[in-house]
Design a protein around this motif. Sequence first.
Motif, PDB file in Angstrom:
ATOM      1  N   SER A  85      31.892  31.614  32.415  1.00 25.94           N
ATOM      2  CA  SER A  85      31.803  32.747  33.324  1.00 25.94           C
ATOM      3  C   SER A  85      31.292  32.296  34.690  1.00 25.94           C
ATOM      4  O   SER A  85      31.787  32.732  35.735  1.00 25.94           O
ATOM      5  CB  SER A  85      30.889  33.821  32.748  1.00 25.94           C
ATOM      6  OG  SER A  85      30.696  34.875  33.658  1.00 25.94           O
ATOM      7  N   ASP A  86      30.293  31.403  34.677  1.00 23.15           N
ATOM      8  CA  ASP A  86      29.724  30.908  35.929  1.00 23.15           C
ATOM      9  C   ASP A  86      30.639  29.894  36.606  1.00 23.15           C
ATOM     10  O   ASP A  86      30.665  29.809  37.842  1.00 23.15           O
ATOM     11  CB  ASP A  86      28.359  30.258  35.660  1.00 23.15           C
ATOM     12  CG  ASP A  86      27.303  31.261  35.220  1.00 23.15           C
ATOM     13  OD1 ASP A  86      27.525  32.474  35.407  1.00 23.15           O
ATOM     14  OD2 ASP A  86      26.265  30.827  34.681  1.00 23.15           O
ATOM     15  N   ILE A  87      31.360  29.105  35.790  1.00 21.85           N
ATOM     16  CA  ILE A  87      32.249  28.068  36.337  1.00 21.85           C
ATOM     17  C   ILE A  87      33.633  28.279  35.732  1.00 21.85           C
ATOM     18  O   ILE A  87      34.060  27.539  34.831  1.00 21.85           O
ATOM     19  CB  ILE A  87      31.728  26.654  36.020  1.00 21.85           C
ATOM     20  CG1 ILE A  87      30.226  26.535  36.299  1.00 21.85           C
ATOM     21  CG2 ILE A  87      32.500  25.597  36.816  1.00 21.85           C
ATOM     22  CD1 ILE A  87      29.628  25.218  35.895  1.00 21.85           C
ATOM     23  N   PRO A  88      34.367  29.298  36.171  1.00 21.69           N
ATOM     24  CA  PRO A  88      35.662  29.614  35.554  1.00 21.69           C
ATOM     25  C   PRO A  88      36.680  28.492  35.666  1.00 21.69           C
ATOM     26  O   PRO A  88      37.613  28.421  34.855  1.00 21.69           O
ATOM     27  CB  PRO A  88      36.118  30.865  36.314  1.00 21.69           C
ATOM     28  CG  PRO A  88      35.316  30.880  37.568  1.00 21.69           C
ATOM     29  CD  PRO A  88      34.019  30.243  37.239  1.00 21.69           C
ATOM     30  N   GLU A  89      36.511  27.585  36.628  1.00 19.41           N
ATOM     31  CA  GLU A  89      37.476  26.494  36.763  1.00 19.41           C
ATOM     32  C   GLU A  89      37.439  25.534  35.568  1.00 19.41           C
ATOM     33  O   GLU A  89      38.352  24.719  35.398  1.00 19.41           O
ATOM     34  CB  GLU A  89      37.246  25.708  38.056  1.00 19.41           C
ATOM     35  CG  GLU A  89      35.849  25.185  38.266  1.00 19.41           C
ATOM     36  CD  GLU A  89      34.971  26.138  39.072  1.00 19.41           C
ATOM     37  OE1 GLU A  89      34.079  25.636  39.784  1.00 19.41           O
ATOM     38  OE2 GLU A  89      35.186  27.370  38.997  1.00 19.41           O
TER      39      GLU A  89
END
Length: 340
Positions: A274-278
């Motif tokens: 969620s914080d780093i969708p990449e």
Amino acid sequence: MTGAVAIAPAMERRFLPAVPESGFVLGTHEHLSESLRRITVEQADSAARGLMSGQIDAAVHDARKAMKRLRAVLRLIRSEIGDDAYRWENTVLRDAARSVAPIRDGVVMVNTVDRIRERYEGQIAEESFAELRAALVGRSDRLRRRVLDDREIIPGVIRTLRSARVRYSSWPVESDDPMVLYGRSPIPHAFESIAPGLGRTYGRGRKEMARAIAHPTAANFHMWRKRAKYLRHQAEILQPLWPDAVGGLAQSLEQLGEWLGDDHDLAILLKLISDIPELCPDMRERSFLAALAQHRRAELQMASISLGSRIYAERPNQFVSRFGVYWQAWDAPTPLGYSY
């Protein structure tokens, strides 16, 4: 029939094998203070040796477990060593474990994805989450390098463990020469020496379970897990009191800790993507993973509550009283020389 009654072989087989006196348990023929000194020194030694071996990944995992065990011992005898000493020792070990945590945390995220894929094998495509897994492997490698490239972290943990070993080896024991003690007293060989710590650990776990049930957040379940792990390690130490019962409790607490640990790992994975969708750029795959993870978390939480309700069924004073009876039976002379 007169005279001593021999124990039949069939009766002997009803009991679990005797717990060895070496290792993370009380020694059958040791004073309590001797057992505690031996246990803490062995844990500090083994952790430091592992970190010096060069097998860093396994050594970090084992060292963190050893420091968790040491903190469980400190909680068990907190009333004897005093709050100030307890807080200082606990903080030193906690901070040392945290400094190497990224090495383990990176690997855990990769393993968590693998467990999801294995759990739902046949229901999801084989290539599902492959891109996410590859990204997490890269992240794990970077976290590992970050710790190892800092030339102070691992040596600092080794110094912490060696220093702790010196302190624990100086704990007075009953067999010490009176001239060496200089007025210091060993921890009394009595259940009262560990009863407050055992009751506190059990009681806090019971409260954290109730809090997690009432407010099922990831943080609350994680806090319950930490308290359950401390109780598990204390039960491991006390196994010789009654291997069948206390050993069974330790095994149940180990299972509880694994379920709560898996739940925590899934919660961290969900927050991470969620914080780093990449890390998982395909939105549909990311949503699919979230659905599977939440489904699995619900299963793990239900299983944990079911098992935890059995483990924490007693009030703390009842739990401690029961262990007091175990202690009395264990510490009393055993007829026929039989060792349980």
